[in-house]
Scaffold this active site. Structure first.
Site, PDB file in Angstrom:
ATOM      1  N   GLU A 279     -12.268  80.389  -2.948  1.00 22.61           N
ATOM      2  CA  GLU A 279     -11.018  81.029  -2.552  1.00 22.61           C
ATOM      3  C   GLU A 279     -10.886  81.115  -1.057  1.00 22.61           C
ATOM      4  O   GLU A 279      -9.890  81.599  -0.542  1.00 22.61           O
ATOM      5  CB  GLU A 279     -10.894  82.435  -3.172  1.00 22.61           C
ATOM      6  CG  GLU A 279     -11.707  83.516  -2.498  1.00 22.61           C
ATOM      7  CD  GLU A 279     -13.141  83.536  -2.970  1.00 22.61           C
ATOM      8  OE1 GLU A 279     -13.906  84.372  -2.468  1.00 22.61           O
ATOM      9  OE2 GLU A 279     -13.502  82.710  -3.832  1.00 22.61           O
ATOM     10  N   GLU A 346     -21.212  85.253  -3.207  1.00 22.15           N
ATOM     11  CA  GLU A 346     -22.648  85.459  -2.993  1.00 22.15           C
ATOM     12  C   GLU A 346     -22.983  85.212  -1.522  1.00 22.15           C
ATOM     13  O   GLU A 346     -22.955  84.082  -1.040  1.00 22.15           O
ATOM     14  CB  GLU A 346     -23.444  84.526  -3.907  1.00 22.15           C
ATOM     15  CG  GLU A 346     -23.187  84.794  -5.397  1.00 22.15           C
ATOM     16  CD  GLU A 346     -23.880  83.799  -6.302  1.00 22.15           C
ATOM     17  OE1 GLU A 346     -25.112  83.711  -6.279  1.00 22.15           O
ATOM     18  OE2 GLU A 346     -23.143  83.094  -7.043  1.00 22.15           O
ATOM     19  N   LYS A 349     -25.811  82.590   0.078  1.00 24.44           N
ATOM     20  CA  LYS A 349     -25.683  81.147  -0.058  1.00 24.44           C
ATOM     21  C   LYS A 349     -25.243  80.556   1.282  1.00 24.44           C
ATOM     22  O   LYS A 349     -24.812  81.285   2.185  1.00 24.44           O
ATOM     23  CB  LYS A 349     -24.668  80.815  -1.154  1.00 24.44           C
ATOM     24  CG  LYS A 349     -25.198  81.094  -2.554  1.00 24.44           C
ATOM     25  CD  LYS A 349     -24.385  80.363  -3.591  1.00 24.44           C
ATOM     26  CE  LYS A 349     -25.106  80.356  -4.928  1.00 24.44           C
ATOM     27  NZ  LYS A 349     -24.443  79.496  -5.905  1.00 24.44           N
TER      28      LYS A 349
END
Length: 561
Positions: A279, A346, A349
């Protein structure tokens, strides 16, 4: 017939698909982050959102215990690091692994699949030759423990395992894995009743293909792309990529037929897919303006509607119609199970992989309208418009600094220069609000695009007196005919997210009761709610942008949502 699992990776939305009896939606629950809610809260979030399938990337005991007695189906993973141990199977490694990580929790926890590794061809190609042997060892352990009917063995492969993917009918696996790994793997799936798992990357394909329509990526109305070999027309990049995998599978010979020559398959394993689209909540992550929350939502709404309701039947050059069919052009009447990647953003990452979540770590939904895991599409009615305005409390100095940043990083500030339409009122607050909102809309209304170190605030109503130097509207193109107008109207009012209550019988804009009038109202509402973003007044040629305020009967179409 063996089934196929597909994993989709893209710009604003992530998904995982499997073909089975009846489409079903799930999520990928990754935990590479420092700020995620505790697993017990995550399980409650899954239940609250009617999520019935979840994939995890290990066999975490806490997660598996908390998923017990929930009715949620769970896919676990034997990691790439464990794969060679399973292939060698010294000291009955596979049996012990299944006993400790599957049998110990089943059936209270509904473990329904074991993934052997993850994108082995891409991430650990030195293990290619050990992949199928490891799958067979785990399968033998499941058989010995009486779990083989309930728990299937698969492995997720990346879409770049294909050497050719366009046109879809030319789909073929890379030479170094086609016969040596993929062919025996598909034999394994047929023998065990399992499925192939594939990670698709429609967003990356969109970015690397000049001239491709964003509407083709996002399941919006579009003219379609023709496969000149098969004669099939595709109205979504997802379908095209999925069929490329099907065609690649069909080109592989079956080992049971090799003695009689290299015969190709006419029917192969089904697919389960994971899809990923970011997104883009970091405004500078370089997603070319495509990976925005709204685009992600549109992709996800189209995809989930296809999985749970079927693909709209094609009529003319539009993919929209009253009826729907399941499957793809090459594999009609085929159901998909879809796992969306990922449940959360997350933060641990790599930077370009942090913003693929359906939810923020605080468990609030990322998209303007949350995904409906029961019916497909989104929940909450029309898409909610939003705007970014300046926060006067930070003071003129902070506003000036943020204003300079917005104007230097993509906002069009020409209209607030001296003598231009939006120069007055000549205040820091007014100029900053104009620049902030232009930046925010161009970044797809990502929440972080209206931060400006506290100088910006998101509001849901268009600010009173806000200057609009070049208003535009979207109206229907009557020349395409009523059938195409109706299909595009259905899209805009359906999962497109337009608010069409005012064109219902008896409502203020019902008259004139014509397709062109109703379509103009719906198209414009859709267009304005999406900040007049590129491609949102296309509707496969059924919409036109105009610069003069149109009046439809007694209704003047607004230039804001």
């Amino acid at each position: 017939m063996t089934r196929l699992l597909i994993i989709l990776l893209g710009a604003a939305l992530p998904l995982l698909f499997s073909l089975s009896e009846g489409g079903e939606l799930g999520v990928c629950y990754g935990r590479v982050a420092t700020d995620l809610p505790d697993p017990a809260s995550v399980v409650q979030l899954l239940k609250k959102n009617n999520i019935t399938m979840v994939r995890i990337y290990d066999t975490d005991p806490t997660v598996l215990r908390l998923l017990a007695n929930t009715g949620i189906k769970v896919t676990v993973e034997l990691t790439n690091e464990e794969l060679p141990l399973a292939a060698a199977d010294e000291n009955n490694f596979a049996l012990q692994w299944v006993q400790s990580n599957v049998k110990a929790y089943y059936p209270s926890t509904l473990i329904n699949a074991v993934m052997i590794g993850n994108e082995v061809f891409k991430e650990a190609s030195h293990l290619n030759s050990q992949l199928v042997p490891a799958m067979k060892k785990v399968q033998a352990a499941l058989v010995k423990l009486g779990l083989a009917d309930a728990v299937k063995v698969s492995t997720p492969i990346a879409f770049d395992a294909l050497q050719t993917s366009f046109p879809p009918s030319a789909g073929a696996f890379k030479d170094d894995i086609a016969l040596s790994v993929m062919s025996p793997m598909l034999d394994f799936f047929r023998q065990t009743g399992s499925y192939l798992s594939v990670n698709l990357y429609p967003y990356l394909a969109y970015l690397s293909t000049p001239g491709i329509s964003i509407n083709y990526l996002l399941f919006r109305p579009n003219a379609g792309v023709n496969d000149t070999v098969s004669g099939q027309t595709y109205f979504s990049l997802f379908d095209a990529q999925l069929d490329a995998v099907y065609y690649a599978m069909e080109k592989l010979p079956s080992s049971s037929l090799r003695a009689g020559g290299m015969r190709k398959l006419t029917a192969g394993p089904d697919i389960t897919t994971e899809a990923r689209v970011s997104e883009g909540s970091q405004p500078n992550q370089g997603n070319h303006g495509v990976g925005t929350p709204q685009n992600a939502q549109d992709f996800m709404a189209g995809l989930t509607s296809q999985v749970l309701q079927g693909t709209p039947a094609v009529n003319g050059n539009s993919p929209l119609a009253a009826s729907a069919v399941r499957g793809t052009p090459h594999r009609p009447n085929t159901d998909l199970n879809v796992y969306i990647f990922a449940l959360f953003n997350e933060n641990s990452k790599p930077a370009d992989e942090q913003n693929f979540g359906l939810f923020y770590p605080n468990q609030q939904p990322v998209y303007p309208n949350p995904i409906d895991f029961v019916h497909g599409g989104t929940i909450g009615g029309p898409v909610r418009a939003s705007y970014c305005v300046a926060n006067a409390a930070v003071g003129d100095a902070a506003l000036q600094e943020a204003l300079d940043y917005a104007c230097d990083n993509g906002a069009d500030c020409s209209a607030i220069q001296p003598g231009k339409p939006c120069f007055e009122p000549d205040t820091k607050l007014a100029h900053a609000s104009y620049a902030f909102n232009d930046y925010y809309q161009k970044k797809g209304r990502a929440s972080s695009a209206c931060d400006f170190s506290g100088a910006g605030t998101i509001v849901s109503q268009a600010p009173s007196g806000a200057c609009d130097p070049s208003p535009s509207w979207c109206v229907a193109n009557a020349a395409v005919g009523e059938a195409r107008l109706q299909m595009a109207l259905d899209y805009a009012c359906g999962h497109g997210g337009a608010d069409c209550t005012d064109i219902q019988p008896g409502a203020r804009c019902f008259d004139p009761d014509t397709k062109a009038a109703h379509a103009s109202f719906a198209f414009n509402d859709y267009y304005q709610r999406r900040g007049r973003a590129t491609g949102t007044c296309d509707f496969a040629g059924a919409g036109n942008i105009v610069r003069q305020a149109p009046k439809i009967g007694n209704c003047v179409l607004p230039s804001t949502a």
